[in-house]
Design a protein around this motif. Structure first.
Motif, PDB file in Angstrom:
ATOM      1  N   ALA A   1      -7.317-103.894 -20.395  1.00 39.07           N
ATOM      2  CA  ALA A   1      -7.864-102.577 -20.832  1.00 39.07           C
ATOM      3  C   ALA A   1      -7.077-101.205 -20.589  1.00 39.07           C
ATOM      4  CB  ALA A   1      -9.237-102.460 -20.523  1.00 39.07           C
ATOM      5  N   ASN A   2      -6.290-101.731 -19.346  1.00 42.03           N
ATOM      6  CA  ASN A   2      -5.263-100.623 -18.850  1.00 42.03           C
ATOM      7  C   ASN A   2      -4.109-100.329 -19.653  1.00 42.03           C
ATOM      8  OD1 ASN A   2      -7.064-100.297 -16.479  1.00 42.03           O
ATOM      9  ND2 ASN A   2      -6.117-101.737 -15.327  1.00 42.03           N
ATOM     10  N   ASP A   3      -3.995-101.318 -20.602  1.00 43.74           N
ATOM     11  CA  ASP A   3      -2.898-101.135 -21.556  1.00 43.74           C
ATOM     12  C   ASP A   3      -3.022-100.235 -22.656  1.00 43.74           C
ATOM     13  OD1 ASP A   3      -0.949-102.590 -20.290  1.00 43.74           O
ATOM     14  OD2 ASP A   3      -1.690-104.717 -20.893  1.00 43.74           O
ATOM     15  N   PHE A   4      -4.151 -99.419 -22.533  1.00 38.99           N
ATOM     16  CA  PHE A   4      -4.493 -98.546 -23.717  1.00 38.99           C
ATOM     17  C   PHE A   4      -3.589 -97.490 -23.711  1.00 38.99           C
ATOM     18  CE2 PHE A   4      -6.600 -94.415 -24.986  1.00 38.99           C
ATOM     19  CZ  PHE A   4      -6.843 -94.830 -26.339  1.00 38.99           C
ATOM     20  N   ARG A   5      -2.860 -97.297 -24.851  1.00 44.94           N
ATOM     21  CA  ARG A   5      -1.971 -96.141 -25.112  1.00 44.94           C
ATOM     22  C   ARG A   5      -2.670 -95.181 -26.060  1.00 44.94           C
ATOM     23  NH1 ARG A   5      -0.185 -98.174 -21.439  1.00 44.94           N
ATOM     24  NH2 ARG A   5       1.678 -99.090 -21.020  1.00 44.94           N
ATOM     25  N   PRO A   6      -2.995 -93.781 -25.234  1.00 48.93           N
ATOM     26  CA  PRO A   6      -3.363 -92.604 -26.303  1.00 48.93           C
ATOM     27  C   PRO A   6      -2.631 -92.250 -27.189  1.00 48.93           C
ATOM     28  CG  PRO A   6      -2.669 -92.146 -23.977  1.00 48.93           C
ATOM     29  CD  PRO A   6      -2.401 -93.397 -24.107  1.00 48.93           C
ATOM     30  N   LEU A   7      -2.882 -91.457 -28.095  1.00 52.38           N
ATOM     31  CA  LEU A   7      -1.968 -90.920 -29.166  1.00 52.38           C
ATOM     32  C   LEU A   7      -0.992 -90.007 -28.661  1.00 52.38           C
ATOM     33  CD1 LEU A   7      -1.937 -90.927 -32.268  1.00 52.38           C
ATOM     34  CD2 LEU A   7      -3.324 -88.735 -32.216  1.00 52.38           C
ATOM     35  N   PRO A   8       0.509 -90.104 -28.917  1.00 48.13           N
ATOM     36  CA  PRO A   8       1.289 -89.310 -28.185  1.00 48.13           C
ATOM     37  C   PRO A   8       1.101 -87.909 -28.286  1.00 48.13           C
ATOM     38  CG  PRO A   8       2.418 -91.080 -29.459  1.00 48.13           C
ATOM     39  CD  PRO A   8       0.864 -91.009 -29.674  1.00 48.13           C
ATOM     40  N   ARG A   9       1.429 -86.933 -27.359  1.00 52.26           N
ATOM     41  CA  ARG A   9       1.029 -85.619 -27.637  1.00 52.26           C
ATOM     42  C   ARG A   9       1.391 -84.824 -28.594  1.00 52.26           C
ATOM     43  NH1 ARG A   9       1.723 -86.350 -21.205  1.00 52.26           N
ATOM     44  NH2 ARG A   9      -0.384 -86.085 -20.551  1.00 52.26           N
ATOM     45  N   PRO A  10       2.813 -85.186 -29.163  1.00 53.06           N
ATOM     46  CA  PRO A  10       3.226 -84.380 -30.381  1.00 53.06           C
ATOM     47  C   PRO A  10       2.349 -84.595 -31.595  1.00 53.06           C
ATOM     48  CG  PRO A  10       5.256 -85.518 -29.096  1.00 53.06           C
ATOM     49  CD  PRO A  10       3.842 -86.091 -28.553  1.00 53.06           C
ATOM     50  N   ASP A  11       1.956 -85.960 -31.606  1.00 51.87           N
ATOM     51  CA  ASP A  11       0.967 -86.304 -32.731  1.00 51.87           C
ATOM     52  C   ASP A  11      -0.529 -85.625 -32.538  1.00 51.87           C
ATOM     53  OD1 ASP A  11       3.267 -88.048 -33.191  1.00 51.87           O
ATOM     54  OD2 ASP A  11       2.186 -89.675 -33.059  1.00 51.87           O
ATOM     55  N   VAL A  12      -0.757 -85.632 -31.412  1.00 48.61           N
ATOM     56  CA  VAL A  12      -2.023 -84.742 -31.163  1.00 48.61           C
ATOM     57  C   VAL A  12      -1.980 -83.445 -31.748  1.00 48.61           C
ATOM     58  CG1 VAL A  12      -3.683 -84.016 -29.275  1.00 48.61           C
ATOM     59  CG2 VAL A  12      -3.047 -86.075 -29.437  1.00 48.61           C
ATOM     60  N   ILE A  13      -0.756 -82.798 -31.417  1.00 45.99           N
ATOM     61  CA  ILE A  13      -0.655 -81.270 -31.594  1.00 45.99           C
ATOM     62  C   ILE A  13      -0.534 -81.328 -33.138  1.00 45.99           C
ATOM     63  CG2 ILE A  13       0.801 -79.171 -31.403  1.00 45.99           C
ATOM     64  CD1 ILE A  13      -0.820 -79.876 -28.757  1.00 45.99           C
ATOM     65  N   ALA A  14       0.527 -82.201 -33.711  1.00 42.55           N
ATOM     66  CA  ALA A  14       0.691 -82.077 -35.018  1.00 42.55           C
ATOM     67  C   ALA A  14      -0.692 -82.261 -35.800  1.00 42.55           C
ATOM     68  CB  ALA A  14       1.644 -83.228 -35.807  1.00 42.55           C
ATOM     69  N   GLN A  15      -1.703 -83.107 -35.407  1.00 48.54           N
ATOM     70  CA  GLN A  15      -2.895 -83.430 -35.927  1.00 48.54           C
ATOM     71  C   GLN A  15      -3.954 -82.153 -35.954  1.00 48.54           C
ATOM     72  OE1 GLN A  15      -3.515 -85.948 -38.024  1.00 48.54           O
ATOM     73  NE2 GLN A  15      -5.580 -85.211 -38.730  1.00 48.54           N
ATOM     74  N   LEU A  16      -3.713 -81.213 -34.831  1.00 48.83           N
ATOM     75  CA  LEU A  16      -4.733 -80.172 -34.638  1.00 48.83           C
ATOM     76  C   LEU A  16      -3.786 -79.113 -35.683  1.00 48.83           C
ATOM     77  CD1 LEU A  16      -4.836 -79.794 -30.764  1.00 48.83           C
ATOM     78  CD2 LEU A  16      -6.680 -80.545 -32.471  1.00 48.83           C
ATOM     79  N   ASP A  17      -2.561 -79.066 -35.725  1.00 45.07           N
ATOM     80  CA  ASP A  17      -1.998 -78.078 -36.617  1.00 45.07           C
ATOM     81  C   ASP A  17      -2.549 -78.269 -38.121  1.00 45.07           C
ATOM     82  OD1 ASP A  17      -0.440 -76.007 -37.376  1.00 45.07           O
ATOM     83  OD2 ASP A  17       1.533 -77.154 -37.506  1.00 45.07           O
ATOM     84  N   LYS A  18      -2.394 -79.623 -38.699  1.00 44.84           N
ATOM     85  CA  LYS A  18      -2.858 -80.110 -39.922  1.00 44.84           C
ATOM     86  C   LYS A  18      -4.228 -79.704 -40.195  1.00 44.84           C
ATOM     87  CE  LYS A  18      -3.175 -84.366 -42.581  1.00 44.84           C
ATOM     88  NZ  LYS A  18      -3.185 -85.614 -42.748  1.00 44.84           N
ATOM     89  N   GLU A  19      -5.205 -79.540 -39.121  1.00 45.97           N
ATOM     90  CA  GLU A  19      -6.740 -79.296 -39.224  1.00 45.97           C
ATOM     91  C   GLU A  19      -6.822 -77.719 -38.936  1.00 45.97           C
ATOM     92  OE1 GLU A  19      -9.186 -81.626 -39.605  1.00 45.97           O
ATOM     93  OE2 GLU A  19      -8.384 -83.265 -39.190  1.00 45.97           O
ATOM     94  N   GLY A  20      -5.819 -77.090 -38.844  1.00 49.01           N
ATOM     95  CA  GLY A  20      -5.869 -75.673 -38.475  1.00 49.01           C
ATOM     96  C   GLY A  20      -6.367 -75.132 -37.248  1.00 49.01           C
ATOM     97  N   LEU A  21      -6.138 -76.056 -36.082  1.00 47.82           N
ATOM     98  CA  LEU A  21      -6.867 -75.709 -34.849  1.00 47.82           C
ATOM     99  C   LEU A  21      -6.016 -75.119 -33.855  1.00 47.82           C
ATOM    100  CD1 LEU A  21      -9.251 -79.226 -34.834  1.00 47.82           C
ATOM    101  CD2 LEU A  21      -9.648 -76.772 -35.450  1.00 47.82           C
ATOM    102  N   LEU A  22      -4.684 -74.750 -34.196  1.00 43.58           N
ATOM    103  CA  LEU A  22      -3.915 -74.009 -33.386  1.00 43.58           C
ATOM    104  C   LEU A  22      -4.038 -72.444 -33.471  1.00 43.58           C
ATOM    105  CD1 LEU A  22      -0.108 -76.127 -33.567  1.00 43.58           C
ATOM    106  CD2 LEU A  22      -2.497 -76.364 -32.117  1.00 43.58           C
ATOM    107  N   PRO A  23      -3.836 -71.883 -32.457  1.00 43.88           N
ATOM    108  CA  PRO A  23      -3.226 -72.245 -31.229  1.00 43.88           C
ATOM    109  C   PRO A  23      -4.299 -73.135 -30.216  1.00 43.88           C
ATOM    110  CG  PRO A  23      -3.870 -69.821 -31.009  1.00 43.88           C
ATOM    111  CD  PRO A  23      -3.947 -70.520 -32.486  1.00 43.88           C
ATOM    112  N   ALA A  24      -3.661 -73.871 -29.509  1.00 38.81           N
ATOM    113  CA  ALA A  24      -4.324 -74.711 -28.588  1.00 38.81           C
ATOM    114  C   ALA A  24      -3.774 -74.769 -27.022  1.00 38.81           C
ATOM    115  CB  ALA A  24      -4.324 -76.011 -29.050  1.00 38.81           C
TER     116      ALA A  24
END
Length: 908
Positions: free
Chosen positions: A262-285
């Protein structure tokens, strides 16, 4: 204004006419109370517009031809408020005082840090004349355990005719706080508003999908209404957990089966998180990450990706703002400060924000973010403490943070403080809080954090040496005790006693019932039960004395240790052999520094030795041992093992004690010969008797707690007065007066105030050059962030002698503090000595940062500047309080030597 305005709303109407927005009801209520002559306490969420009430206080003061002081907890907020008020009223009407900055200090409106106002009050400054209003922004800071006492000192000392405007984040005990304010300040109106001006929507991001946390029909941010967790989110999380469990048992690799955990869980890379927020119109964050290194790593990850959030026109504007803030930075320092990487990130709309950054870098980030030119910031929680830097969205990567001792879950108050940054008033119609999902994050737990509205304010007020000497100087011992009894800390303590007293009353009723079951106080069995209880007490006392004897033996043995002695560590993680690097002959609590055979280096205490420490032999050591470096520790541990000394097996301790005590033997005989000893229901009555005795001890402890809580601050003050009398800071008569030495102590505002005064009084800091004095002074200011980082290479012999004297004075002071049952002054820390010496000697920033480093890592530029500023602050106090004019001149020169380059840039 509405048609309901009253005749006393004249100034409020004038004030409102100059605003570009309408006031909310809570703002109108608070302003009306203020115009009617009341003090006000305003508790409202971040971004709700509390400062409008403070600005109205400024308006009232100017309209009456009087003065208003606007206080904030930190310099950055003072600078920000100074700029806002100067723009509104003109620079000639507004001043700024922050300890190291003084601009137009005679203006009718002065913005200042709260410490500056406290110092004015103690000095009875002329600047207080004509003062009609004081605004205390972020007054909930009085809960801060390091600086909170300053707020209560100001509240208690301000003249009664000054109207106090207290602005606080939402707290659940506002009425209690307001009740205390009413007691100490007179008529105070409490205004509480829990409605966020911008609705806050809660989300959890699972992979790339962003789910609403609550069912769309409920929104707990609007108040304590019922909420329903989004069932689509719950189902998706369960599916994700099930999928992760299946995948964790899939073989991977070539040739053999390896399994994920379970410790091998890899979260979504930070650039992808920011890109997704940008896509959803949620920036600035703002993404909160609870470590400086984590913020820097997140920024590096994004810069190395293709993420780019700016246009060419925005890049040109960003460059202009960077040059404005950083233009005064010496060119030779740019590389070591990571300037080019930092600038590249800003040009792409990305930044980090934390206390380890150069202040000028942080201020640049703040301005760019407010202007919408930086779209994603990775920040530590310090950003949530009042800086005006709201975002459309706040992202929390984790719901656990390190609190200085252990990793702990976020409290509802911390969660609310962090997510309160989401939603920009006048720009956004709603704010968003996004928690990144990972194994262990349950939607119901997040919902609990997001919907809880219990954030009590707790006082951290405690009398210090400086506070006590100033109180006695201003009002005498008797009045000082009375004032301390009026503090919010004592107010809360006294209220807590009410519950304790009720518990005592309930226990006494239960004790009476149990006593009746035992035949009453005159019955035979009651006497028998008393014998048994006396026996238990005597056995416990003997065991305690035995432990104390063993500790005394351990203390005595540790005091006799010498450099190079090889000893046996009998218990704990580092049991085995160890060699003494730095002895300690402290009479009460010796803590020699040792290196163990497992390469651990640290201080031992009597708690590590059940019995006396055993010396196995002596080992020759190099003249200098740098136990901070891994290589040095490895080499020395290897040499230790090669000596052939081995720790002996622990001996079984002889019990003795109770079995040999005459009183124990006598009580046992009395119990066996007592008539009740042969009763058939003896065991049943015995259980009742044990319950009675246990409840009686508990009740006695509660009585002691109630007695200790009542007037607890006044008792601490009495102990401080007693110690200050002994040391000559107050006269020894029944009505003590502050002596000349005490007058100097009254002007030393430092965590180690009495130690500094002792060093100046005894001449411990005489005969030093400016860089040497700066180095020695740093030892009572600096506090290492990591355990084991309290020593340093000492650059000169003069520094070594001065530090030895400082350490000796601290040891003597600590012994007195233990005797008087006072919290001990913090031990001098040598971790910044070499760094500030190099800097004050006009060496390069690179050399200074590396000299302050730990285990090969340089100190951050922000920390370096911050500690330099604190050293400057204390050197200024030394300049003003030193009896030796030469020391005063050296201190002044040391200030000038430190205030250059990046340090001067911060002070600008």
């Amino acid at each position: 204004m509405s048609s309901s305005e009253t005749s006393s709303d004249v100034e409020l109407s004038k004030f409102v006419s100059g605003l570009k927005f309408d006031l909310d009801p809570f703002q109108i209520n608070a302003c009306r109370a203020l115009e009617e002559g009341h003090g006000v306490l305003v508790c409202a969420p971040t971004g709700a517009g509390k400062t409008v009430v403070g600005e109205f206080a400024v308006h009232l003061a100017l309209a009456a031809g009087r003065k208003c002081f606007y206080t904030t907890p930190i310099k950055a907020l003072s600078n920000q408020k100074y700029a806002e008020l100067s723009e509104r009223y003109g620079p000639s009407e507004v001043g700024l005082l922050t300890g190291d900055t003084s601009i137009n200090s005679d203006a009718p409106v002065v913005v200042m840090t709260t410490e500056v106002l406290r110092n004015m009050l103690y000095a009875n400054s002329e600047a207080l004349r004509g003062l009609s209003h004081v605004v205390m922004d972020e007054v909930h800071y009085l809960a801060d355990r390091f600086r909170g006492a300053v707020w209560e000192e100001v509240i208690l000392h301000l003249s009664e005719d000054v109207r106090l405007v207290s602005l606080s984040a939402t707290v659940s005990n506002a009425e209690e706080f307001g009740g205390w304010m009413e007691t100490v300040r007179g008529d105070t109106t409490v205004v509480v508003d829990e409605t966020r001006p911008i609705p806050l929507w809660q989300h959890i991001m699972v992979g790339r999908r962003i789910f609403d946390l609550f069912d769309s029909r409920s929104n707990p941010s609007a108040g304590p209404s019922k909420f329903v967790v989004n069932q689509d989110l719950v189902r998706h999380v369960k599916q994700r957990q099930a999928l992760d469990r299946v995948e964790s048992w899939q073989p991977r690799g070539r040739g053999r089966s390896r399994y994920q955990s379970a410790n091998d869980f890899r979260p979504l890379p930070r650039p992808d998180v920011i890109a997704q927020l940008d896509k959803e119109g949620l920036l600035p964050a703002i993404t909160f990450i609870f470590s400086r290194a984590g913020c820097d790593a997140a920024l590096t990850q994004c810069v190395r990706s293709r993420l780019d959030l700016t246009t060419p026109e925005q890049v040109r504007e960003i460059d202009t703002i960077i040059d404005k803030h950083i233009g005064g930075l010496p060119k030779e320092d740019l590389e070591v400060l990571g300037y080019w990487e930092w600038r590249k990130a800003l040009q792409r709309g990305l930044a980090a924000h934390h206390a380890g950054m150069l202040p000028a870098f942080r201020q640049t980030v703040e301005e760019l973010f407010v202007k919408g030119l930086v779209r994603a910031v990775f920040a530590t929680e310090t950003l949530a403490l009042g800086i005006n830097m709201p975002a459309r969205t706040v992202v929390l990567e984790r719901l656990v943070k390190y609190n200085g001792e252990t990793h702990a879950e976020l409290t509802p108050g911390e969660y609310t403080q962090l997510t309160g940054r989401a939603g920009r008033r006048g720009i956004d119609i709603e704010g968003h809080a996004v928690v990144l999902w990972q194994p262990g994050v349950e939607p119901t737990d997040v919902a609990g954090l997001a919907s809880t509205r219990t954030f009590p304010l707790r006082s951290s007020f405690r009398p210090s040496y400086n506070m006590s000497i100033n109180l006695v100087d201003r009002m005498g011992v008797k009045e000082s005790r009375t004032l301390l009894e009026r503090s919010f800390a004592q107010f809360q303590a006294d209220r807590s006693v009410v519950g304790v007293v009720r518990s005592i009353e309930r226990n006494e009723t239960a004790l009476k019932a149990l006593q009746d079951k035992l035949g009453g106080p005159d019955g035979e069995y009651y006497e028998y039960a008393s014998l048994r209880d006396r026996l238990s007490d005597r056995e416990r006392k003997l065991e305690r004395e035995s432990r104390e004897d063993r500790r005394d033996q351990a203390v005595a043995s540790l005091r006799t240790l010498r450099r190079g002695d090889v000893i046996a560590i009998p218990i704990g993680r580092h049991s085995g052999t160890a060699v003494v690097l730095v002895p300690d002959n402290d009479p009460k609590d010796p803590r020699p520094l040792v290196l163990a055979e497992d390469q651990w280096a640290g201080k031992l205490s009597a708690a590590d030795f059940p019995e006396a420490a055993e010396t196995l032999g002596v080992m020759r050591l190099p003249k200098f041992v740098d136990h901070h470096t891994g290589r040095s520790r490895r080499d020395l541990a290897s040499a230790l093992r090669s000596t052939g000394f081995t720790a002996p097996r622990r001996k079984k301790r002889h019990k003795g004690g109770a079995s040999e005590d005459a009183e124990v033997a006598s009580l046992r005989r009395a119990i066996r010969s007592h008539p009740c000893h042969s009763w058939p229901d003896r065991d049943h009555l015995g259980r009742i008797g044990e319950k009675y005795n246990r409840l009686a001890r508990e009740t006695q402890a509660l009585r002691q707690k109630a007695a200790a809580t009542t007037n607890s601050l006044a008792r601490t003050f009495d102990r401080i007065v007693s110690l200050l009398k002994e040391r000559g800071y107050m006269s020894a008569e029944s009505v003590p007066q502050v002596t000349e030495a005490g007058q100097r102590l009254s002007r030393i505002y430092s965590e180690s105030d009495l130690l500094v005064a002792e060093c100046l009084r005894t001449g411990a800091w005489q005969g030093l050059t400016p860089p040497e004095l700066a180095a020695v002074v740093s030892s009572v200011v600096y506090e290492s962030r990591r355990d084991g980082d309290t020593t340093s290479r000492v650059p000169t012999q003069a520094i070594r002698h001065a530090l030895t004297d400082t350490q000796r004075l601290w040891s003597e002071l600590r012994a007195d503090e233990i005797r008087h049952k006072l919290p001990p002054t913090r031990e001098p820390d040598l971790g910044f000595v070499t760094a500030v010496y190099h800097w004050a000697s006009d060496n390069s920033l690179v050399e200074a940062l590396l000299a302050a480093g730990v285990q090969g890592r340089a100190l951050s530029a922000g920390d370096f500047v911050r500690w330099c500023r604190q050293v400057i602050d204390l050197l200024d106090q030394v300049r003003l309080t030193a009896t030796d004019p030469v020391v005063a001149k050296v201190a002044a020169k040391a200030v000038g030597a430190i205030r250059r380059g990046v340090v001067a840039l911060d002070a600008a």
